[in-house]
Design a protein around this motif. Structure first.
Motif, PDB file in Angstrom:
ATOM      1  N   GLU A  25     -25.380   1.668  12.205  1.00 34.15           N
ATOM      2  CA  GLU A  25     -24.015   1.908  12.670  1.00 34.15           C
ATOM      3  C   GLU A  25     -23.503   3.262  12.164  1.00 34.15           C
ATOM      4  OE1 GLU A  25     -19.569  -0.121  12.325  1.00 34.15           O
ATOM      5  OE2 GLU A  25     -21.323  -1.266  11.679  1.00 34.15           O
ATOM      6  N   ASN A  26     -23.790   3.581  10.903  1.00 28.60           N
ATOM      7  CA  ASN A  26     -23.363   4.863  10.350  1.00 28.60           C
ATOM      8  C   ASN A  26     -24.065   6.028  11.044  1.00 28.60           C
ATOM      9  OD1 ASN A  26     -23.651   7.171   8.153  1.00 28.60           O
ATOM     10  ND2 ASN A  26     -21.867   5.939   7.593  1.00 28.60           N
ATOM     11  N   LYS A  27     -25.363   5.856  11.337  1.00 29.97           N
ATOM     12  CA  LYS A  27     -26.133   6.909  12.006  1.00 29.97           C
ATOM     13  C   LYS A  27     -25.565   7.212  13.403  1.00 29.97           C
ATOM     14  CE  LYS A  27     -30.812   8.126  13.556  1.00 29.97           C
ATOM     15  NZ  LYS A  27     -30.372   8.484  14.926  1.00 29.97           N
ATOM     16  N   LEU A  28     -25.117   6.171  14.103  1.00 27.56           N
ATOM     17  CA  LEU A  28     -24.531   6.388  15.428  1.00 27.56           C
ATOM     18  C   LEU A  28     -23.292   7.275  15.353  1.00 27.56           C
ATOM     19  CD1 LEU A  28     -24.782   2.857  17.124  1.00 27.56           C
ATOM     20  CD2 LEU A  28     -26.213   4.865  17.528  1.00 27.56           C
ATOM     21  N   VAL A  29     -22.492   7.093  14.309  1.00 28.95           N
ATOM     22  CA  VAL A  29     -21.291   7.917  14.140  1.00 28.95           C
ATOM     23  C   VAL A  29     -21.682   9.370  13.872  1.00 28.95           C
ATOM     24  CG1 VAL A  29     -19.196   8.270  12.786  1.00 28.95           C
ATOM     25  CG2 VAL A  29     -19.954   5.946  13.330  1.00 28.95           C
ATOM     26  N   VAL A  30     -22.674   9.582  13.005  1.00 20.38           N
ATOM     27  CA  VAL A  30     -23.155  10.942  12.723  1.00 20.38           C
ATOM     28  C   VAL A  30     -23.657  11.607  14.008  1.00 20.38           C
ATOM     29  CG1 VAL A  30     -24.916  12.304  11.531  1.00 20.38           C
ATOM     30  CG2 VAL A  30     -23.724  10.469  10.321  1.00 20.38           C
ATOM     31  N   ASP A  31     -24.467  10.890  14.769  1.00 23.28           N
ATOM     32  CA  ASP A  31     -25.028  11.440  16.008  1.00 23.28           C
ATOM     33  C   ASP A  31     -23.921  11.814  16.993  1.00 23.28           C
ATOM     34  OD1 ASP A  31     -27.508  11.022  14.933  1.00 23.28           O
ATOM     35  OD2 ASP A  31     -27.942   9.213  16.106  1.00 23.28           O
ATOM     36  N   ASP A  32     -22.902  10.976  17.079  1.00 27.88           N
ATOM     37  CA  ASP A  32     -21.790  11.246  17.994  1.00 27.88           C
ATOM     38  C   ASP A  32     -21.031  12.503  17.586  1.00 27.88           C
ATOM     39  OD1 ASP A  32     -19.814  10.672  20.073  1.00 27.88           O
ATOM     40  OD2 ASP A  32     -18.498  10.093  18.424  1.00 27.88           O
ATOM     41  N   ILE A  33     -20.729  12.636  16.298  1.00 27.76           N
ATOM     42  CA  ILE A  33     -20.020  13.825  15.818  1.00 27.76           C
ATOM     43  C   ILE A  33     -20.842  15.087  16.089  1.00 27.76           C
ATOM     44  CG2 ILE A  33     -19.162  14.996  13.741  1.00 27.76           C
ATOM     45  CD1 ILE A  33     -18.404  12.221  12.659  1.00 27.76           C
ATOM     46  N   ALA A  34     -22.143  15.008  15.853  1.00 23.47           N
ATOM     47  CA  ALA A  34     -23.016  16.159  16.115  1.00 23.47           C
ATOM     48  C   ALA A  34     -22.989  16.541  17.584  1.00 23.47           C
ATOM     49  CB  ALA A  34     -24.448  15.827  15.681  1.00 23.47           C
ATOM     50  N   ASP A  35     -23.033  15.557  18.470  1.00 23.36           N
ATOM     51  CA  ASP A  35     -22.999  15.831  19.907  1.00 23.36           C
ATOM     52  C   ASP A  35     -21.669  16.452  20.325  1.00 23.36           C
ATOM     53  OD1 ASP A  35     -25.532  14.810  20.181  1.00 23.36           O
ATOM     54  OD2 ASP A  35     -24.871  12.834  20.892  1.00 23.36           O
ATOM     55  N   GLN A  36     -20.569  15.930  19.783  1.00 26.28           N
ATOM     56  CA  GLN A  36     -19.247  16.407  20.197  1.00 26.28           C
ATOM     57  C   GLN A  36     -18.967  17.830  19.711  1.00 26.28           C
ATOM     58  OE1 GLN A  36     -17.456  14.773  22.328  1.00 26.28           O
ATOM     59  NE2 GLN A  36     -18.683  12.905  22.275  1.00 26.28           N
ATOM     60  N   LEU A  37     -19.536  18.210  18.558  1.00 24.26           N
ATOM     61  CA  LEU A  37     -19.234  19.526  17.982  1.00 24.26           C
ATOM     62  C   LEU A  37     -20.282  20.587  18.312  1.00 24.26           C
ATOM     63  CD1 LEU A  37     -17.960  18.574  14.399  1.00 24.26           C
ATOM     64  CD2 LEU A  37     -16.605  19.162  16.419  1.00 24.26           C
ATOM     65  N   ALA A  38     -21.376  20.204  18.953  1.00 22.68           N
ATOM     66  CA  ALA A  38     -22.498  21.135  19.182  1.00 22.68           C
ATOM     67  C   ALA A  38     -22.061  22.436  19.828  1.00 22.68           C
ATOM     68  CB  ALA A  38     -23.572  20.447  20.025  1.00 22.68           C
ATOM     69  N   GLN A  39     -21.201  22.390  20.827  1.00 21.52           N
ATOM     70  CA  GLN A  39     -20.815  23.603  21.554  1.00 21.52           C
ATOM     71  C   GLN A  39     -19.808  24.468  20.802  1.00 21.52           C
ATOM     72  OE1 GLN A  39     -18.294  22.802  25.079  1.00 21.52           O
ATOM     73  NE2 GLN A  39     -18.210  20.666  24.396  1.00 21.52           N
ATOM     74  N   TYR A  40     -19.276  23.939  19.680  1.00 16.55           N
ATOM     75  CA  TYR A  40     -18.229  24.677  18.974  1.00 16.55           C
ATOM     76  C   TYR A  40     -18.687  25.235  17.630  1.00 16.55           C
ATOM     77  CZ  TYR A  40     -15.450  22.002  22.310  1.00 16.55           C
ATOM     78  OH  TYR A  40     -14.951  21.441  23.459  1.00 16.55           O
ATOM     79  N   CYS A  41     -19.941  25.021  17.243  1.00 17.86           N
ATOM     80  CA  CYS A  41     -20.318  25.389  15.881  1.00 17.86           C
ATOM     81  C   CYS A  41     -21.575  26.252  15.820  1.00 17.86           C
ATOM     82  CB  CYS A  41     -20.490  24.146  15.017  1.00 17.86           C
ATOM     83  SG  CYS A  41     -21.870  23.096  15.454  1.00 17.86           S
TER      84      CYS A  41
END
Length: 446
Positions: free
Chosen positions: A268-284
């Motif tokens: 469950e924690n890994k899913l949250v990390v993966d989601d944050i990484a996907d959402q911020l990929a284009q901005y970082c």
């Protein structure tokens, strides 16, 4: 975007340091003020505290708010969870305001700031309303007349079964389902009483209050940061995976060990990390996450957490990050649209501000927390909220117990009244008089 850049800026701001009396509680001073909206913010590390009163200007669009900021200004408010959905149109999508008055603490230094705007007379009238007279706030004492869960347990079990079926047969990987617990009290409750009691007890959390008027206040003490941003540096976190606290030290350590090694909670924690990484990929430019989760121990529960550090591209707005990160997989699910659709169709209430975001925008930095461990206070009604992440292996009973533990963060602060009937008082008096008589007879004469 060009239209936004043409918005007029509000430039009139005065700020001065002052000494706050050490024996005066800022929340008690806040309680005495009759100026709305009211906003209270206390950072998780305890280094910052702000009271914001009155409004120079309000914003329904946070990006519009960010474009009006001048140096040194702060705009306060937040975004609701489901204001963008069709069923959530009854609540604000977002509410932000540039306050007329700010009383702020940074470490040990206090500042009084005034945003004058274009109406000096309005500012003077607001300042004249400030009260220097205030009373100490007792702990919240009331009797709970009625408690109603929405959904109740049978419907909760049905929701979980439905979610697990969708996770098995559709693209849905995780969904966070919530419960609203409505308490009817025998007397009105002051939201500031609840806020003060929670700040004093739940020290490792953010604390906030957004009061639209005297009878509609959203208050909370959340452990979860959405993000803090300073120029191109961004810090966020994955807070997901929960277990209660043990009664003894041995029990507590056993629960901690189980949580750190439980595949379901780690996933469950890994899913949250993966989601944050996907959402911020284009901005970082760069993205770093702690390799393994660590424990966060709170008063009633403990969580798995991984810190995330991001180097942003230049000229990224804080409101762009707000839009990208909210709602995270920790409070909605994955994929986001599928999870939101499931929540909209199955949860029997509108979340509103619960699991939205609360915080501030400024040119120099911005910070938002996730509005969990929260309550909506309306006179003698309190709506408490809690959610649980549903992934393969979730159990309706275990998740229901988790909800109980989460709402206990605020629920346990409500102390029952120490009421004694007239008969009980007479008996107490008789017992006291008898004890005094026996005591006096047992004292030897001089």
């Amino acid at each position: 975007m060009n239209t936004l850049s043409m918005l007029s800026q509000i430039t009139e701001r005065l700020s001065s340091p002052f000494s706050w009396p050490t024996d005066h509680d800022p929340i008690e001073w806040l309680d005495a003020q009759s100026i709305y909206p009211k906003f209270y913010w206390h950072s998780r590390d305890g280094n910052e505290e702000t009271i914001a009163l009155g409004q120079v200007k309000t914003f329904s669009n946070p990006m519009s708010a960010e474009y009006t900021l001048t140096e040194g200004q702060f705009i306060w408010g937040g975004c609701s969870f489901d204001g963008r959905t069709e069923c959530g149109q009854c609540c604000f999508q977002s509410f932000f305001f540039l306050p007329q008055i700010e009383v702020s603490r940074f470490n040990e230094q206090w500042f009084l700031s005034i945003n004058i705007g274009n109406d000096l007379l309005k500012t003077k009238a607001t300042l004249a309303k400030l009260s220097d007279s205030f009373s100490s706030l007792a702990s919240p004492q009331c009797n709970i007349v009625k408690m109603v869960h929405k959904p109740d347990y049978p419907r909760w079990s049905e929701m979980i079964d439905r979610a697990l079926t969708d996770i098995e047969y559709t693209v849905l990987r995780k969904v966070v389902l919530a419960r609203k617990t409505t308490l009817t009290l025998d007397r009105p409750l002051s939201a500031t009483q609840l806020l003060k009691a929670s700040r004093d007890k739940n020290s490792a959390n953010f604390h906030f209050m957004l009061a639209f008027d005297a009878k509609h206040c959203f208050v909370g003490s959340t452990p979860e940061r959405l993000f803090i941003r300073q120029e191109e540096k961004l810090r966020t976190e994955a807070l997901a995976g929960t277990i209660g606290r043990g009664i003894t030290i041995e029990d507590d350590l056993a629960l901690s060990h189980w949580l750190l090694n439980d595949p379901k909670n780690i996933y469950e924690n890994k899913l949250v990390v993966d989601d944050i990484a996907d959402q911020l990929a284009q901005y970082c430019v760069s993205f770093y996450v702690e390799e393994l989760p660590h424990l966060v121990r709170l008063r009633k529960v403990q969580h798995l957490k991984r810190e995330i550090f991001v180097q942003l591209n230049k000229d990224i707005l804080s409101t762009t990050l707000l839009e990208a990160l909210q709602p995270t997989a920790a409070i909605a699910g994955l994929p986001r649209e599928s999870a939101m659709s499931f929540i909209t169709k199955n949860e029997p209430f509108i979340r509103g501000w619960y699991s939205g975001s609360v915080g501030f925008l400024s040119r120099e930095r911005s910070e938002f927390c996730v509005a969990i461990r929260s309550a909506f206070v309306m006179d003698n009604l309190i709506h408490l909220f809690a959610g649980a992440g549903i992934v393969p292996g979730s159990s309706p009973k275990i998740e229901w117990n988790e909800l109980d533990k989460k709402i206990s963060t605020l629920l346990c602060l409500l102390k029952p009244l120490e009421f004694k009937s007239k008969t009980t008082r007479i008996i107490d008096k008789m017992c006291l008089e008898r004890w005094k008589k026996e005591r006096d007879e047992s004292i030897p004469p001089k």
